[in-house]
Design an enzyme around this catalytic site. Structure first.
Site, PDB file in Angstrom:
ATOM      1  N   THR A 156       0.827  -1.210   0.000  1.00  0.00           N
ATOM      2  CA  THR A 156       0.000   0.000   0.000  1.00  0.00           C
ATOM      3  C   THR A 156       0.859   1.256   0.000  1.00  0.00           C
ATOM      4  OG1 THR A 156      -1.424   1.284   1.494  1.00  0.00           O
ATOM      5  CG2 THR A 156      -0.120  -0.401   2.518  1.00  0.00           C
ATOM      6  N   ASP A 157       0.264   2.353  -0.451  1.00  0.00           N
ATOM      7  CA  ASP A 157       0.972   3.641  -0.378  1.00  0.00           C
ATOM      8  C   ASP A 157       1.042   4.152   1.075  1.00  0.00           C
ATOM      9  OD1 ASP A 157      -1.699   4.348  -0.020  1.00  0.00           O
ATOM     10  OD2 ASP A 157      -1.721   5.898  -1.574  1.00  0.00           O
ATOM     11  N   GLU A 158       0.277   3.537   1.979  1.00  0.00           N
ATOM     12  CA  GLU A 158       0.231   4.057   3.351  1.00  0.00           C
ATOM     13  C   GLU A 158       1.564   3.881   4.082  1.00  0.00           C
ATOM     14  OE1 GLU A 158      -3.425   3.403   5.451  1.00  0.00           O
ATOM     15  OE2 GLU A 158      -4.541   3.105   3.598  1.00  0.00           O
ATOM     16  N   TYR A 161      -1.765  -0.472  11.068  1.00  0.00           N
ATOM     17  CA  TYR A 161      -1.901  -1.132   9.762  1.00  0.00           C
ATOM     18  C   TYR A 161      -0.704  -0.814   8.879  1.00  0.00           C
ATOM     19  CZ  TYR A 161      -3.279  -1.603   4.847  1.00  0.00           C
ATOM     20  OH  TYR A 161      -3.283  -1.900   3.496  1.00  0.00           O
ATOM     21  N   LYS A 209       2.312  -3.251   7.380  1.00  0.00           N
ATOM     22  CA  LYS A 209       2.575  -3.427   5.945  1.00  0.00           C
ATOM     23  C   LYS A 209       4.017  -3.003   5.627  1.00  0.00           C
ATOM     24  CE  LYS A 209       0.153  -4.589   3.064  1.00  0.00           C
ATOM     25  NZ  LYS A 209      -0.211  -5.940   2.525  1.00  0.00           N
TER      26      LYS A 209
END
Ligand code: NAD
Ligand code: TYD
Length: 351
Positions: free
Chosen positions: A133-135, A158, A162
């Site tokens: 993810t870009d997060e 989260y 990741k």
């Protein structure tokens, strides 16, 4: 006879089900094995249309179970792994971070170990694709974009889990030579999205005349990509991406949450034949999410330049298709919002 076996983890979830469908239909010569624990987010009904295809099979396994994962790898001997299984919702990670460490970190390392073991140094024709993810990049201010070289700076449990899994994937490449590729994608939307996430939650609430909860001032910004376009990007990177590299995936499509929800309300009013402004009356500003990242925006130049990737639909088209899917599949919505969902919703929004 199938010439390759591809193990797709998390294939009963939102994005995973679209990836499974893309691969099952596009590559009849591959055997596609969908490995999923069927948590609250996993739903085999997402795959009703392809479940009887001869090149598709399903195994119900939890990736935190190292021994069982090893057995599955010995049994199926996958040539490729596309790893999507994860705990994926930021708000749940704030309540139960350990569940995210278990699945997203330990589960990923279990899969890396199993791949390393069965491939045993013979990596010809093998590939481990980690879907991220870009997060992991943290938050942007008002300007700028995330590139593949942006430093990791996760803020939620989260995104921290990741980020950790991404680091393990790269470590297995650098230490053991495991043939990996990574993709870091922006927010997805589309059919089969579990209604704990902003867009399907609002569609569900508009249909049920319930408040549309907007965290904080609603100026938080996300970069939205239609889920089928994410599945197509995964197909491209899995087959043609350079080993050891990451590719950012996005559609250059930023929306402030409040503007996005207003656009959704407008389209819902039109489709439901209600007068304009009806759905927007449900918009309700609520307490902000702790550690809420202000803005995500992907620079998707690399995947476009190197692999010729481009999203296939505009946001307006994608959103319209998404709403139509929910309107035509209200039994799916009813099924996933019964049971555990009610408990979650109560605690998250009324507790
Ligand atoms: P999802 O929550 O809809 O689905 C996750 C799937 O993983 C479910 O089918 C669930 O049953 C399965 N799963 C969870 N824990 C498991 C375990 N311990 N063992 C086996 N299976 C397990 O998630 P999603 O939105 O489809 O996201 C898929 C992947 O894409 C995730 O890795 C996520 O981090 C990543 N991603 C998501 C987005 C997004 O906008 N949703 C954007 C970029 C990247
Ligand atoms: P979400 O769909 O949970 O995805 P993510 O947190 O992974 O980006 O949230 C998208 C944006 O919408 C995010 O800024 C949080 C916000 N949001 C709300 O304002 N209200 C809600 O009820 C939810 C679930 C999210």
């Amino acid at each position: 006879m199938h010439n390759k076996t591809i193990l797709i983890t998390g294939g009963a979830g939102f994005i995973g089900s679209h990836v499974v469908r893309e691969f099952v239909l596009k590559y009849p010569e591959y055997r596609i094995v969908n490995l999923d624990a069927l948590t609250y987010a996993g739903n085999l009904a997402n795959l009703n249309d392809i479940e009887n295809k001869p090149n598709y099979s399903f195994v119900k396994v939890d990736i935190t179970q190292a021994n069982i994962i090893m057995d599955v790898f010995h049994e199926y001997k996958p040539d490729g792994v596309i790893h999507l299984a994860a705990e994926s919702h930021v708000d749940r990670s704030i309540v139960d971070p350990l569940a995210f460490v278990m699945t997203n970190v330990i589960g990923t390392v279990n899969l890396l170990n199993a791949a390393k073991t069965i491939w045993d140094g013979d990596f010809k024709g093998k590939r481990f694709h980690h879907v991220s993810t870009d997060e992991v990049y943290g938050t942007l201010g008002e300007t700028g974009l995330f590139t593949e070289t942006t430093s990791y700076d996760p803020h939620s449990p989260y995104s921290a889990s990741k980020a950790s899994s991404d680091h393990f994937v790269r470590a297995y490449h650098d230490t053991y030579g495991l043939p990996v590729v990574l993709t870091n994608c922006s927010n997805n939307y589309g059919p089969n999205h579990f209604p704990e996430k902003l867009i399907p939650l609002c569609i569900h609430n508009i249909l049920n005349n319930k408040p549309l909860p907007i965290y904080g001032d609603g100026k938080f910004t996300r970069d939205w990509l239609f889920v089928i376009d994410h599945a197509k990007a995964i197909d491209l990177v899995f087959h043609d991406g350079k080993e050891g590299e990451s590719y950012n995936v996005g559609g250059f499509n930023e929306w402030k949450n409040i503007d996005l929800v207003k656009e959704l309300c407008k389209q819902m009013d039109e489709k439901l034949g209600r007068s304009e402004g009806t759905a927007a009356e449900l918009i309700t500003f609520v307490k902000d999410r702790p550690g809420h990242d202000l803005r995500y925006a992907i620079d998707a130049t690399k995947i476009n330049r190197e692999l010729g990737y481009q999203p296939s639909v505009t946001f307006e088209e994608g959103l319209s298709k998404t709403i139509d899917w929910y309107l035509n599949n209200q039994d799916w919505l009813d099924q996933v919002t019964s049971g555990e969902y009610q408990h979650y919703y109560q605690k998250q929004y009324q507790g």
